[in-house]
Structure formats: C-alpha cells, structure tokens
Design an enzyme around this catalytic site. Structure first.
Site, PDB file in Angstrom:
ATOM      1  N   LYS A 112       0.605  -0.954   0.083  1.00 43.72           N
ATOM      2  CA  LYS A 112       0.472  -0.375  -0.294  1.00 43.72           C
ATOM      3  C   LYS A 112       0.871   1.206  -0.193  1.00 43.72           C
ATOM      4  O   LYS A 112       0.808   2.090  -0.470  1.00 43.72           O
ATOM      5  CB  LYS A 112      -0.790   0.105   1.422  1.00 43.72           C
TER       6      LYS A 112
HETATM    7  C1  LIG Z   1      -4.251  -4.549   1.417  1.00 44.18           C
HETATM    8  C2  LIG Z   1      -3.043  -5.669   0.977  1.00 44.18           C
HETATM    9  C3  LIG Z   1      -4.243  -6.659   0.466  1.00 44.18           C
HETATM   10  C4  LIG Z   1      -5.162  -6.472  -0.627  1.00 44.18           C
HETATM   11  O1  LIG Z   1      -4.918  -6.026  -1.586  1.00 44.18           O
HETATM   12  P1  LIG Z   1      -6.808  -5.645  -2.096  1.00 44.18           P
HETATM   13  O2  LIG Z   1      -6.115  -4.630  -3.011  1.00 44.18           O
HETATM   14  O3  LIG Z   1      -7.291  -4.834  -1.064  1.00 44.18           O
HETATM   15  O4  LIG Z   1      -7.240  -7.011  -3.246  1.00 44.18           O
HETATM   16  C5  LIG Z   1      -3.119  -7.837  -0.009  1.00 44.18           C
HETATM   17  N1  LIG Z   1      -1.796  -7.872   0.413  1.00 44.18           N
HETATM   18  C6  LIG Z   1      -1.546  -7.717   2.010  1.00 44.18           C
HETATM   19  C7  LIG Z   1      -0.175  -7.109   2.703  1.00 44.18           C
HETATM   20  C8  LIG Z   1      -2.319  -5.956   2.040  1.00 44.18           C
HETATM   21  O5  LIG Z   1      -2.262  -5.866   2.590  1.00 44.18           O
END
Ligand SMILES: *Cc1c(COP(=O)(O)O)cnc(C)c1O
Length: 466
Positions: A112
C-alpha cells in the site's frame, strides 16, 4: 482526462476532483472516461527507466489536465526516495518461470506504500492549489492505516484520523500507527470490531453537516488515484520480462480487488497480459465467484492474512462496469441488488468473460503455512502469508512458456507469529523499524458510538487549527 462514475449519476470530474472525492455521490466508483492505450513501440521506449521515471510516465495520462508532468515526476521521485531497495519493486526469480515482485520495501512494509506515498503528495499539491485543508478519516484492520499515516504525516494541509478496532490488530500493525509522532495524526481505538469502525466512518460521511464542517476526505482503496498509482509496477515487471514482445501472467493475493484491478488496467492499456490469478484465504468470495458465479456474502472469520479478511471486494465494481460494456445503469442495478440480497446477480456471459482471464485459488491457513514452509525449503524464499497465497495462486494457474509474476505484498517480519509457526523463526524488522517494540504508543480509546467518534475527530482537527 475526465472521470465517470460506474453508476452514471455523479458529476464528471478531473483527476484532482476524483482524488479528493473518493467515492462518487451516486455510490459508484470513478473510472477514466477513456483508457490510455500504448503501442508496442511506446512500451519499448519505457524499458529500462528507473522506477520513479516509469511511474510518472505511466500515471501521466490519467492526471492529464490536472497535474503537469514535471510536478508529477518530482512527486514520484520523492514518493519512492525513502524505499529500502534501490530497485523500489525488485523481481526475485523463484523457479524457471515463476517470479515474485517485492512491493514491501516502503516505510510500512506493505504494497500500500507504493500508492499511498504518492497520494499524500498529490493531496498536498491539489489542496495548496485550491487553498483548502481536509480531514482524512479511515478505518483499518491493519496495513491501510499505517500506510496512510506514514504518507500523510506532517503534511501541511491534512489532518488524519484513523480508527482501528481496540485489541484486534496485530501488534506490529498497531505500533506502526500509534508510534508515529506527528501533530496532524490521531489514532482512535474503537471499542468494537473492524466492521464497527467501517460503519462509523460511513456514518461520519453520511452526516452532511459534519462532513462539510470537517471537510472529510478518504484514501481508502476505492480512491481512483490509488489504482492509477499501482499500475506502474505491473508495467515494470512486464517490461523486464520481455513485454510487449512476450506474454506475461500475474498472480495477486486479493482482498478489495484494488491491486489486481491495476493489473487489469495495465492490460487494458495494451500490455500482453494473458492471465490474472487471484488468491484468497478462507474468506473466499472472489474465488467462489470465479469458480461458480457465486458472489455471495458470508461472515468474515480471521485468518493468517488479515489484510484479505473482507467479504465485499469493493473494486470489483470497476471490473463489472467494464465487462458490462460500461453500461452504468446495468452496473447500478446489479450493485444495489447485491447490497439488498447479499448476492450478486452477474449475467452468465459476463462471468464467462471474467473467467477467461481471471483464475481464482483459495488457500486456508493450514495450506498457507505449508506453502510458506515449502517456499523456504525449496527456494530459500521467505514469504509472508499474503504473499504465499499469491505464489500458490501463481503455481496453480501457470501457463507453460509464459512467465508468471506473483505480487509479494508484505514483508514477512510483519507477521512474526505466522512465520514462527511455518519455519521456526521470524525475520528481523528492517533497520528503520528495529526499535518499534520500544517506542511509545499514543492512541485514544473511544466507545463504539458516532457522537463520541465525531467529538474525537473534531477535537483532533481543532487542536491543529489552533
Ligand atoms: C491490502 C493488502 C492486500 C489486498 O489488496 P487489495 O488491493 O485489497 O486486493 C493483500 N496483501 C496485503 C499485505 C495487503 O496489505
């Protein structure tokens, strides 16, 4: 570039407008009016660029008319300057045709950061242009909150209030939020669950006078700018492995469908991406949809991969809109039906269309632990539980002759208990977080009530206005 809502009833906006708006007024999600398309020759000119340069060029058409290229370019350089790896998003080869792309070298050790570090800067820039301040409120079960806090700390025109469920996040995740010392950051620990936190955030947005008074805004994964900022790493991986002159597949551990939607976007822009494998834990609404056109909501139960413990994949609406030939009325009807019934009535032809590109895999906790152990034993690779699910999906969906890149979405040190169970030890946190367990925490405990949370948000904002 202009943006339209997937439900067709919200104002058309430019990139800055959709950045600040987040969700459209009609409940839909913003999409570019037209996808930029690159020719094979265009893609080849992007090969070999440093990541921030590549990111600026890939994002530029989406920001056109709102942010000039030089500004975007310097924001991309700043956004990725603090990453702990010189390649920003390095590829690691796991076997003959299988790769992991590590997206966890940012400040909070999860993918993120790639979008959020840019978003914090975009917000500051647009708010300065418009001479405004906003209050970002968000609910988190883990990674989103810390990524938002790191990206927005000390930014002049932003106050950030993050709600987390008291006692229900992992210690690393909580400490990454509550140990940040910045005047514009507040953490509220709500006496409730993650769903309660999300409902409180929705209720604050629905309280029009409060929303206006506090100038509320959001950076959750339905914000278009986050999707746009996730497209470049798919481009980087594809170009490095031979695209546009060779076909590529990806595998993505999925919760809200935001990350894999960015992969779909890279394909829509013209890259030869022939398969998208999505991995779920036992909260497997997407895998059930892909397997049997069963998109029905069930209760969420905790897993080893908490960032994927969700029951509604919000960004799926964007894919649905595209697969319906951009028929916003049809999309709105299906989405309101889904809210009402808890089950999405996706036309059979649309489902078939989706399954020709997307393959789903569900991995329960026991098999996730096995996969972590196997990867460490066979390839010497340490994968966190989310990443392990992505890699398992990559192996299940591989196409002989086509390289598959699995997204490594979190650093294994973020999930020490799961790693100890699987391989008998937990890797160290990177240097910048080595003293995380010794740092002082600051958060305010609030009851699970709208008036209490609104009072706390108001207090946080007033303190900084003073
Ligand atoms: C947020 C997250 C996901 C999922 O991603 P999306 O975009 O919501 O599908 C997967 N792995 C980690 C470590 C995350 O922080």
């Amino acid at each position: 570039m202009r943006y339209v809502s997937t439900r067709g009833q919200a104002p058309i906006r430019d990139f800055s407008g959709v950045l600040l708006a987040g969700l459209a007024e009609d409940g839909g999600l913003y999409m570019p009016e037209q996808w930029p398309e690159l020719s094979a020759a265009d893609w080849r000119t992007l090969r070999g660029l440093p990541y921030p340069e590549l990111a600026a060029r890939v994002i530029a058409p989406f920001a056109e008319g709102a942010i000039d290229f030089e500004t975007l370019r310097s924001m991309c350089h700043e956004a990725y300057a603090g990453f702990g790896h010189p390649a920003i998003v390095p590829l690691v080869q796991l076997d003959h045709e299988l790769f992991a792309q590590e997206l966890f070298h940012g400040p909070t050790l999860a993918f993120k950061d790639l979008a959020m570090q840019l978003l914090g800067r975009l917000f500051d820039h647009v708010l300065r242009q418009q001479d405004r301040r906003v209050t970002i409120v968000g609910a988190t079960s883990g990674d989103t909150g810390s990524a938002a806090i790191e990206a927005c700390r000390d930014r002049e025109r932003l106050d950030v209030v993050i709600l987390h469920p008291l006692g229900r996040t992992s210690e690393v995740q909580r400490r990454q939020m509550t140990t940040v010392r910045a005047a514009n950051i507040s953490n509220l620990a709500v006496e409730g669950t993650f769903d309660d936190c999300q409902d409180l955030v929705k209720a604050m947005f629905a309280d029009a006078p409060f929303r206006e008074d506090m100038q509320l805004s959001a950076v959750n994964s339905i914000n278009w700018a986050r999707v746009a900022a996730q497209i470049p790493y798919y481009v980087a991986a594809a170009l490095a492995l031979g695209a546009p002159d060779r076909e590529i597949a990806f595998a993505v551990p999925t919760g809200n469908f935001g990350n894999v939607l960015a992969a779909w976007g890279a394909r829509r822009m013209g890259l030869p991406i022939t398969r998208l494998n999505v991995g779920s834990n036992h909260n497997d609404i997407l895998a059930r949809f892909l397997g049997a056109n069963d998109m029905s909501v069930r209760g969420v139960t905790p897993s080893l991969s908490p960032s994927m413990d969700i029951q509604v994949s919000s960004n799926f609406e964007r894919l649905l809109f595209e697969l319906l030939g951009r028929d916003a009325n049809a999309c709105a009807a299906i989405m309101t039906g889904f809210r009402r019934e808890g089950r999405m009535a996706v036309p059979d032809a649309v489902w078939r269309d989706a399954t020709s590109l997307f393959h789903g895999l569900t991995l329960d906790d026991a098999h996730t632990t096995d996969e972590i152990r196997r990867l460490y034993g066979e390839a010497g690779y340490l994968a966190d539980p989310h990443t392990a699910i992505g890699i398992a999906a990559a192996r299940a969906g591989r196409i002989p002759g086509t390289p598959t890149v699995a997204m490594a979405t979190a650093h294994p040190a973020k999930f020490p208990d799961a790693m100890r169970t699987a391989v008998g030890f937990a890797p160290d946190l990177p240097k910048h977080l080595a003293d995380l367990y010794q740092r002082d925490e600051r958060f305010r405990v609030v009851p699970n009530r709208l008036d209490a949370v609104e009072d706390a948000v108001r207090a946080a904002v007033l303190k900084n206005a003073a």
